[in-house]
Design a protein around this motif. Structure first.
Motif, mmCIF file in Angstrom:
data_model
loop_
_atom_site.group_PDB
_atom_site.id
_atom_site.type_symbol
_atom_site.label_atom_id
_atom_site.label_comp_id
_atom_site.label_asym_id
_atom_site.label_seq_id
_atom_site.Cartn_x
_atom_site.Cartn_y
_atom_site.Cartn_z
ATOM 1 N N THR A 36 8.229 12.905 3.354
ATOM 2 C CA THR A 36 9.214 11.957 3.864
ATOM 3 C C THR A 36 8.498 10.948 4.753
ATOM 4 N N PRO A 37 7.942 9.894 4.164
ATOM 5 C CA PRO A 37 7.233 8.906 4.987
ATOM 6 C C PRO A 37 8.201 8.206 5.933
ATOM 7 N N LEU A 38 7.765 7.964 7.151
ATOM 8 C CA LEU A 38 8.638 7.320 8.128
ATOM 9 C C LEU A 38 8.785 5.826 7.872
ATOM 10 N N VAL A 39 7.696 5.173 7.468
ATOM 11 C CA VAL A 39 7.725 3.726 7.241
ATOM 12 C C VAL A 39 7.155 3.447 5.861
ATOM 13 N N ARG A 40 7.976 2.805 5.011
ATOM 14 C CA ARG A 40 7.564 2.488 3.640
ATOM 15 C C ARG A 40 7.663 0.988 3.408
ATOM 16 N N ALA A 41 6.502 0.353 3.236
ATOM 17 C CA ALA A 41 6.461 -1.088 2.983
ATOM 18 C C ALA A 41 6.563 -1.356 1.483
ATOM 19 N N LEU A 42 6.910 -2.579 1.145
ATOM 20 C CA LEU A 42 6.849 -2.998 -0.259
ATOM 21 C C LEU A 42 5.384 -2.972 -0.670
ATOM 22 N N PRO A 43 5.051 -2.294 -1.745
ATOM 23 C CA PRO A 43 3.640 -2.169 -2.127
ATOM 24 C C PRO A 43 2.912 -3.498 -2.264
ATOM 25 N N GLU A 44 3.563 -4.512 -2.837
ATOM 26 C CA GLU A 44 2.872 -5.779 -3.046
ATOM 27 C C GLU A 44 2.590 -6.532 -1.749
ATOM 28 N N LEU A 45 3.303 -6.195 -0.672
ATOM 29 C CA LEU A 45 3.067 -6.850 0.613
ATOM 30 C C LEU A 45 2.097 -6.055 1.484
ATOM 31 N N ASN A 46 1.817 -4.840 1.104
ATOM 32 C CA ASN A 46 0.992 -3.975 1.937
ATOM 33 C C ASN A 46 -0.442 -3.878 1.403
ATOM 34 N N GLN A 47 -0.946 -4.987 0.880
ATOM 35 C CA GLN A 47 -2.311 -5.009 0.377
ATOM 36 C C GLN A 47 -3.257 -5.383 1.518
#
Length: 105
Positions: free
Chosen positions: A91-102
């Protein structure tokens, strides 16, 4: 490891460290929380009692995010029974949009 969020700011975008969110959400009496970045908003899920002031929590989060430089970001704070898990059961606490988290070079 938690994701750094890339959010809109007055100058384009700003990278917001998860500690900004921890500073607000760790002080709330809930069983757990999760922030999920969506294209048009941040969805904040809290496993909490029914009397949680979600509007007040959204205000505190907005102030913290604006203090970090983020602007014009809709927040969707929802109470849930159970937080969603990944395929690995985490259960990750913070999940960013993958394409923005490069990573930037």
């Amino acid at each position: 490891m938690e994701d750094v969020l890339v959010l809109p700011s007055a100058g384009g975008t700003v990278r917001v460290h998860p500690n900004v969110l921890h500073g607000v959400l760790d002080d709330v009496a809930v069983a757990g929380w999760q922030v999920i970045q969506e294209r048009t908003a941040l969805r904040v899920l809290v496993a909490a009692p029914s009397n949680l002031d979600t509007a007040g929590l959204a205000t505190r989060l907005r102030v913290a995010l604006e203090g970090a430089g983020a602007t014009h970001l809709p927040l969707d704070v929802r109470q849930v029974q159970v937080l969603p898990r990944t395929a690995l059961g985490r259960t990750p606490l913070v999940r960013a949009l993958p394409e923005l988290n490069q990573p930037t070079s």
